[in-house]
Structure formats: C-alpha cells, structure tokens
Write an enzyme that holds these catalytic residues in place. Structure first.
Site, PDB file in Angstrom:
ATOM      1  N   ARG A  33       0.829  -1.217   0.000  1.00  0.00           N
ATOM      2  CA  ARG A  33       0.000   0.000   0.000  1.00  0.00           C
ATOM      3  C   ARG A  33       0.858   1.259   0.000  1.00  0.00           C
ATOM      4  NH1 ARG A  33      -2.730  -4.344   1.849  1.00  0.00           N
ATOM      5  NH2 ARG A  33      -5.005  -4.355   2.022  1.00  0.00           N
ATOM      6  N   ARG A  44       4.237 -19.704   3.195  1.00  0.00           N
ATOM      7  CA  ARG A  44       3.858 -19.890   4.608  1.00  0.00           C
ATOM      8  C   ARG A  44       3.812 -21.378   4.999  1.00  0.00           C
ATOM      9  NH1 ARG A  44       3.316 -14.699   5.808  1.00  0.00           N
ATOM     10  NH2 ARG A  44       2.118 -13.356   4.422  1.00  0.00           N
ATOM     11  N   ASP A  62      -3.688 -15.362   7.550  1.00  0.00           N
ATOM     12  CA  ASP A  62      -2.419 -15.836   6.986  1.00  0.00           C
ATOM     13  C   ASP A  62      -1.621 -16.684   7.970  1.00  0.00           C
ATOM     14  OD1 ASP A  62      -2.928 -14.566   4.592  1.00  0.00           O
ATOM     15  OD2 ASP A  62      -1.933 -12.714   5.197  1.00  0.00           O
TER      16      ASP A  62
END
Ligand code: S3P
Length: 439
Positions: free
Chosen positions: A32, A392, A320
């Site tokens: 962002r 992950r 996540d």
C-alpha cells in the site's frame, strides 16, 4: 517475479528459540505504501519496507508506469508521487509474480485509469479467483477480461467509473481495498460492507494521506475525486512473519523470544488471541502508534499448549497465520478444531489440504474439512513434505522441526522470498537448524 529456482529445506530436529529479533516489514503495508505513495502529491519516504518479491513486484510495476521510485535500500524507499492522474500506460503487461494482493488491489486502482493494461502472474497466482474483484468492478463500469475468472486480467480504458454500494460476500481486505481504490476514481460515494472485520491498512493509510474515509459499523466509504498528500510511512515488522517465531517459542520448551516493533493492528492480532487461548505466554511491551498503525514488542516464552475450538470471529484476523497455527495445534494437548475458514483453500495453495497432507506424513492426525481442519495433538515424526510453492507452508513445516523426532525435508521453498527474505538465516540465528539446498 516469483522465484523460479527450486529450493529445499532440511530441518534438523530439536532446539529452542531465544533472543531479540526484528522480522522484515509488513507485506500488506509495504504494497500500500508504494500504491498510495505513487498516487500522492509530493514525496513519500518509506522506512521498514519489505524487500520481498511480492512487494518488489508492486514497486516494479509502478516504476513501469512512470513513477520515480528510489530504493529500496535497507528498507528505505523514496517515492516521487505523480498525483491521482499521473500514471502512464505501461509498455508491456504487468507481471505480479506470486502476489494476489498486488493483482487484486491494482485491479481497482487501475480500473479508473485512462489506459489499457494486462496483469499476469505465476502458476499459483494464475489459478486464484479474480471474479471476487472483477464482478463488483464491472458494476462500477470497469471493463475487465479474465481467463475463466482467473488471471491474466486485461483492464480496458473506461471513460468513467460510478460509485456503488457493495456487500462483500466474503471477509476479504483485498476485495474491500480494491473497491476503495477504484472508488477514488468513481463519481459519488463508494461504500463497502464487510461480513466481519478485515485488515484496515488501506483505510488508515488513505486517512494518513489526508483522504476522508467514513466508517460506520461494518461499512466503510469514501467519495471519489479527492487527492492524496505524501507523508512518511514507517512500516512495522510483519506479524505474519513474526508468527513463525511466536509458534516456535510456543512449542519448544526453554524458548524465550522477543519480536521487535511488530504491527499489532487489531485487525491482525488473531494469532495472539488464538495462541493465548491455547495457553501461550505472550507479553506486549513498548506499545505505541506509528504512522497510524499500532506496534509493540512481542515476547513469547514457552508454556504448554492445549487444543481449542478456534472462535470463528478470529479467522479473518489470523487468516495468513493458520499454517503456523496448525503446527501449534499438532504440538498441543488435545484437539483443535477450525471452522469457517474456507478462504484458506484459495490462498497461495489450498492451505487446508496441503497442511493436512504434510502433517499426516509427519504422523499427526489431521483431518481436513470443507471449511477447516481437525487436528489432534501428537508426536511429530520425520519425513518429506511439499510446500506446493507456498511460502507460509514452507516456513510452518520448518518450525515444526523444533519438536520433530527426526529430520524434515521440505520441498519447493523458493517462494519464502516472496514474504520473508532472510528467513533461514534469522531462524538459524535464534536456534533452529535449517539447511537450505538449491535445486
Ligand atoms: C491481504 C489480505 C488477505 C491476506 C493477504 C494480504 C491484504 O487476503 O490473506 O495475504 O494485504 O489485503 P484476503 O483479504 O483476500 O483474505
């Protein structure tokens, strides 16, 4: 953009984690910072930027659209914003590698630009659902071609976008952010209602750049046609990366680790809430707000864990972190039940199936369900597991090695570089024993 070369981890069993470390910058906030810094008027100085492949993919595409961006250099990036209408048509398609966040947020941000653009991704990204963004964008007047609802996406130039109200069918910060970014270019007030709170970094950063964002209950809205003013952005360490060491300390007796300057935005702390409910010993110190985002040092000392039924309201707040939390569940006493987490099936891999397969290989009773998993705590053995190119998953099985009966080989680990460059070095520094093998 994503890592093509293959990598394997061999994790040697045993050990504990100790020390004080700072993990790399928050991935969501790093993306962002480039997007909004590019659209702002003036110069945005970013510190703590994540130099991982996903955020670098975002940086590269804005450079390709004519934004002068200096860095990254040790987490420092200087963005000379071009203003809301200053982006230039790229000369080729935008390759976003493994990064779903880049593609979904850019779909909204680019829908209102005065040029055509095509976005592509790697194998994993090319199989991820995009209709969740292209359907509501079409209601705003965007013209987007997909490939059976998946990437590549081609956005066609439109004369104008119109504001809509949209009820999100799933709790997704990516879809919410996509629509807010499109809303910046739409005529009227764009509003989005979410079924459960999701990360609000877009809203916070827009406000930090002087854009008025209204929040009322579960609805967030903004009026198009405004401008952004450059500001300095301090990116905190990523709680999603800190999670691997939090779980490591939670499962390995004798551990005591402090993760410094971690983002603890209330929409991201599901992992802390869930681990605490499982019995983990976690303390937050040095709590402060920097650049509109709460941060803290997180200390976690070993304490035995117990299985729990994970509250569904925590799911979007820890979305996540589940692969690592499944390792905590495998080491806990009793049963852990996760429900309401079908979104995990459409992440970088099907994280429910892939984790269940790997845990089963390692001797843990893990049963996937449609929207979650049931894990009975047990003894982790040794064996060979596949991360399915999912960063992950690779890091989660790496920390499982702390409690394993023998070595664990993890295949297809190159994509760890998408979110956590330097993972193996940092992990080995605090007490893990991971060998990284090319090819
Ligand atoms: C992200 C939102 C989440 C998360 C992803 C990053 C973001 O996705 O899984 O890693 O930066 O907005 P969803 O909002 O689709 O759940």
């Amino acid at each position: 953009m994503s890592s093509e070369a293959s990598k394997k981890y061999i994790v040697h069993p045993g050990g504990k984690v100790t020390g004080k470390v700072r993990v790399p910058g928050d991935k969501s906030i790093s993306h962002r910072s480039i997007m909004l810094g590019s659209l702002a008027e003036g110069t945005t100085e970013v510190t703590g930027f994540l130099e991982g492949e996903d955020a670098l993919a975002t940086l590269a595409v804005f450079r390709g659209m004519g934004v002068d961006i200096i860095g990254p250099d040790k987490g420092k990036v200087t963005i000379h914003g071009v203003g809301m209408h200053g982006l230039k048509a790229p000369t080729s398609s935008l390759n976003l590698g493994n990064s779903g966040t880049s593609m979904r947020l850019l779909s909204g941000l680019l829908a209102g630009q005065g040029f055509d653009v095509t976005m592509t991704g790697d194998k994993s990204l090319s199989s991820r659902p995009m209709k969740r963004v292209t359907d509501p964008l079409a209601l705003m007047g965007a013209k987007i071609d997909t490939t059976d609802g998946k990437p590549p996406l081609t956005l066609h130039k439109t004369s104008s976008l119109k504001a809509i109200h949209y009820d999100l069918p799933m709790a997704s910060a990516q879809v919410k952010s996509c629509l807010l970014l499109a809303g910046l270019y739409a005529e009227g007030k764009t509003s989005v209602t979410e079924p459960a709170p999701t990360r609000d970094h877009t809203e916070r950063m827009l406000e930090g750049m002087g854009y008025q964002v209204e929040k009322e209950g579960s609805t967030v809205s903004l009026v198009g046609g405004g401008k952004l003013t450059a500001t300095n952005i301090d990116v905190p360490a990523d709680i999603s990366s800190a999670t691997f060491f939090m779980v490591a300390a939670a499962i390995a007796p004798g551990s005591d680790i402090t993760l410094e300057h971690v983002g603890v935005n209330p929409t991201r702390i599901g992992v802390i809430n869930i681990l605490q409910e499982m019995g983990a010993n976690i303390t937050l110190t040095n709590e402060k707000v920097t650049g509109g985002e709460p941060v803290a040092d997180i200390r976690i000392q070993y304490a035995p864990l117990k299985g729990i039924r994970i509250p569904e309201d925590q799911v979007p707040l820890a979305i996540d972190e589940f692969p690592a939390l499944f390792i905590a569940a495998a080491c806990a006493e009793g049963q852990t039940v996760l429900t309401g987490a079908e979104e995990l099936r459409v992440k970088e891999s099907d994280r429910i199936q892939v984790m269940a397969d790997g845990l089963t290989t390692l001797g843990i009773d893990a049963k996937p369900t449609e929207d979650g998993i049931v894990i009975n705590g047990g003894v982790i053995g040794s064996g060979e597991v596949d991360s399915h190119s999912d960063h992950r998953i690779a890091m989660s099985f790496a920390i499982a090695g702390l409690q394993a009966g023998g070595s664990i080989q993890i295949n297809d680990c190159a994509n760890v570089a998408t979110s956590f460059p330097g993972f193996v070095d940092l992990a080995n520094k605090v007490g893990l024993q991971i060998e990284e093998i090319d090819g």
